[in-house]
Design an enzyme around this catalytic site. Structure first.
Site, PDB file in Angstrom:
ATOM      1  N   GLY A  41       0.766  -1.247   0.000  1.00  0.00           N
ATOM      2  CA  GLY A  41       0.000   0.000   0.000  1.00  0.00           C
ATOM      3  C   GLY A  41       0.794   1.292   0.000  1.00  0.00           C
ATOM      4  CD  GLU A  96       1.732   0.880   6.534  1.00  0.00           C
ATOM      5  OE1 GLU A  96       1.877   0.917   5.303  1.00  0.00           O
ATOM      6  OE2 GLU A  96       1.430  -0.157   7.159  1.00  0.00           O
ATOM      7  CG  ASP A  97      -0.923   2.024   3.472  1.00  0.00           C
ATOM      8  OD1 ASP A  97      -0.815   1.822   4.694  1.00  0.00           O
ATOM      9  OD2 ASP A  97      -1.276   1.136   2.672  1.00  0.00           O
ATOM     10  CG  ASP A 100      -7.204   1.160  10.952  1.00  0.00           C
ATOM     11  OD1 ASP A 100      -7.960   2.063  11.303  1.00  0.00           O
ATOM     12  OD2 ASP A 100      -7.606   0.019  10.657  1.00  0.00           O
ATOM     13  CB  THR A 101      -5.537  -1.385  14.985  1.00  0.00           C
ATOM     14  OG1 THR A 101      -4.530  -2.089  14.261  1.00  0.00           O
ATOM     15  CG2 THR A 101      -6.905  -1.698  14.423  1.00  0.00           C
ATOM     16  N   GLY A 102      -2.803   0.381  14.693  1.00  0.00           N
ATOM     17  CA  GLY A 102      -1.431   0.568  15.170  1.00  0.00           C
ATOM     18  C   GLY A 102      -0.655  -0.731  15.323  1.00  0.00           C
ATOM     19  CE  LYS A 129      -9.000   4.245   8.468  1.00  0.00           C
ATOM     20  NZ  LYS A 129      -9.741   2.999   8.168  1.00  0.00           N
ATOM     21  CG  ASP A 158      -5.971  -3.174  -0.902  1.00  0.00           C
ATOM     22  OD1 ASP A 158      -5.359  -2.738   0.097  1.00  0.00           O
ATOM     23  OD2 ASP A 158      -6.390  -4.345  -0.978  1.00  0.00           O
ATOM     24  NE  ARG A 164      -2.813  -3.057  -3.687  1.00  0.00           N
ATOM     25  CZ  ARG A 164      -2.712  -3.153  -2.363  1.00  0.00           C
ATOM     26  NH1 ARG A 164      -2.446  -2.099  -1.653  1.00  0.00           N
ATOM     27  NH2 ARG A 164      -2.865  -4.317  -1.764  1.00  0.00           N
TER      28      ARG A 164
HETATM   29  P1  IMP Z   1      -3.169  -1.313  11.444  1.00  0.00           P
HETATM   30  O1  IMP Z   1      -2.287  -2.466  11.808  1.00  0.00           O
HETATM   31  O2  IMP Z   1      -4.587  -1.543  11.885  1.00  0.00           O
HETATM   32  O3  IMP Z   1      -2.642   0.031  11.878  1.00  0.00           O
HETATM   33  O4  IMP Z   1      -3.326  -1.358   9.900  1.00  0.00           O
HETATM   34  C1  IMP Z   1      -2.531  -0.784   9.016  1.00  0.00           C
HETATM   35  C2  IMP Z   1      -2.773  -1.377   7.637  1.00  0.00           C
HETATM   36  O5  IMP Z   1      -4.160  -1.666   7.405  1.00  0.00           O
HETATM   37  C3  IMP Z   1      -2.413  -0.373   6.595  1.00  0.00           C
HETATM   38  O6  IMP Z   1      -1.095  -0.537   6.204  1.00  0.00           O
HETATM   39  C4  IMP Z   1      -3.367  -0.676   5.478  1.00  0.00           C
HETATM   40  O7  IMP Z   1      -2.789  -1.655   4.644  1.00  0.00           O
HETATM   41  C5  IMP Z   1      -4.562  -1.251   6.135  1.00  0.00           C
HETATM   42  N1  IMP Z   1      -5.651  -0.251   6.279  1.00  0.00           N
HETATM   43  C6  IMP Z   1      -6.063   0.364   7.399  1.00  0.00           C
HETATM   44  N2  IMP Z   1      -7.084   1.218   7.173  1.00  0.00           N
HETATM   45  C7  IMP Z   1      -7.308   1.150   5.841  1.00  0.00           C
HETATM   46  C8  IMP Z   1      -8.237   1.840   4.973  1.00  0.00           C
HETATM   47  O8  IMP Z   1      -9.052   2.686   5.354  1.00  0.00           O
HETATM   48  N3  IMP Z   1      -8.151   1.512   3.661  1.00  0.00           N
HETATM   49  C9  IMP Z   1      -7.262   0.587   3.162  1.00  0.00           C
HETATM   50  N4  IMP Z   1      -6.388  -0.055   3.945  1.00  0.00           N
HETATM   51  C10 IMP Z   1      -6.402   0.216   5.271  1.00  0.00           C
HETATM   52 MG    MG Z   2      -0.414  -1.421   4.670  1.00  0.00          MG
END
Ligand code: IMP
Ligand code: MG
Length: 220
Positions: A41, A96-97, A100-102, A129, A158, A164
């Protein structure tokens, strides 16, 4: 074909990524750094960011971390590939793109890269986020945009491997509970809140209001 509503235009992305690149250029002026792209991403954001960094010698590397199935975050991210660069005693920026949760960045940075003995590790993200955060071990130093809890696509992001290639960041309209037009002012008002390092207040145009059909963008 799903309708995609534009949230952050290509032009606004470019401007803000340029500001993040300027901040990195100032912070690492004259140094050799390793920039690590989290695949797949982050690739478009990574390339745009690296292109605008000036006066810093960059070694690029890539790593694959799997964390999502469709729109659900996986609490146990998997590191899929290794990096080929020796980062021992190096200054590293992980790109990183979205955070989200981290969990993905925590696993990658703290459980994996930190063990390789770098001099420093910072994180640059295109989007944050914060309302979704479960793991607070990572605070990105460079954040281009802070967004509300919406599932976004484009500029590398995506939905089940689709969208993408869109040059802007948008929302799949059918994933919204209410029509986007009702919410767009509120969403735009929340965009671009800096976390730590982002420099000027964001000027968002109302281009997003019109909504864009993905198939037109793909030229179909
Ligand atoms: P985390 O581990 O929850 O922080 O997730 C991070 C990864 O989840 C990112 O690198 C994205 O690949 C994916 N992700 C999180 N939110 C989105 C979204 O809104 N759209 C697309 N991919 C997301
Ligand atoms: Mg990602």
């Amino acid at each position: 074909m799903e309708e995609i509503v534009e949230l952050i235009s290509e032009e606004t992305l470019k401007k803000r990524i340029g500001e993040a690149a300027k901040a990195i250029s100032e912070d690492y002026q004259g140094k050799d750094i390793v920039m690590i792209c989290v695949l797949k991403g982050a690739k478009p954001f990574f390339e745009s960011l690296c292109e605008e960094i000036k006066g810093v010698s960059i070694t690029k590397d890539y790593i694959k971390v799997s964390s999502y199935t469709k729109t659900e975050s996986n609490r146990e991210p998997v590191i899929g590939t290794n990096i080929s660069t020796d980062i021992s005693k190096k200054d590293v920026i992980v790109v990183e793109d979205i955070i989200d949760t981290g969990h993905s960045l925590d696993t990658l940075v703290n459980n994996y890269l930190a063990g390789k003995g770098p001099n420093s590790i910072e994180v640059a993200v295109m989007l944050d986020k914060p309302s979704r955060r479960e793991n607070h071990n990572i605070t990105p130093k460079y954040t281009c945009f802070t967004i509300p809890n919406l599932f976004v696509v484009g500029k590398g992001l995506d939905f089940d491997e689709e969208y993408r290639e869109l040059p802007f960041v948008g929302v799949v309209k059918s994933s919204l509970e209410r029509p986007i037009d009702e919410d767009i002012e509120g969403i735009i008002a929340q965009l671009g809140t800096p976390i730590r390092r982002v420099i000027k207040p964001l000027e968002l145009t109302k281009q997003g209001k019109s909504g864009i059909i993905a198939k037109q963008i793909k030229g179909e």
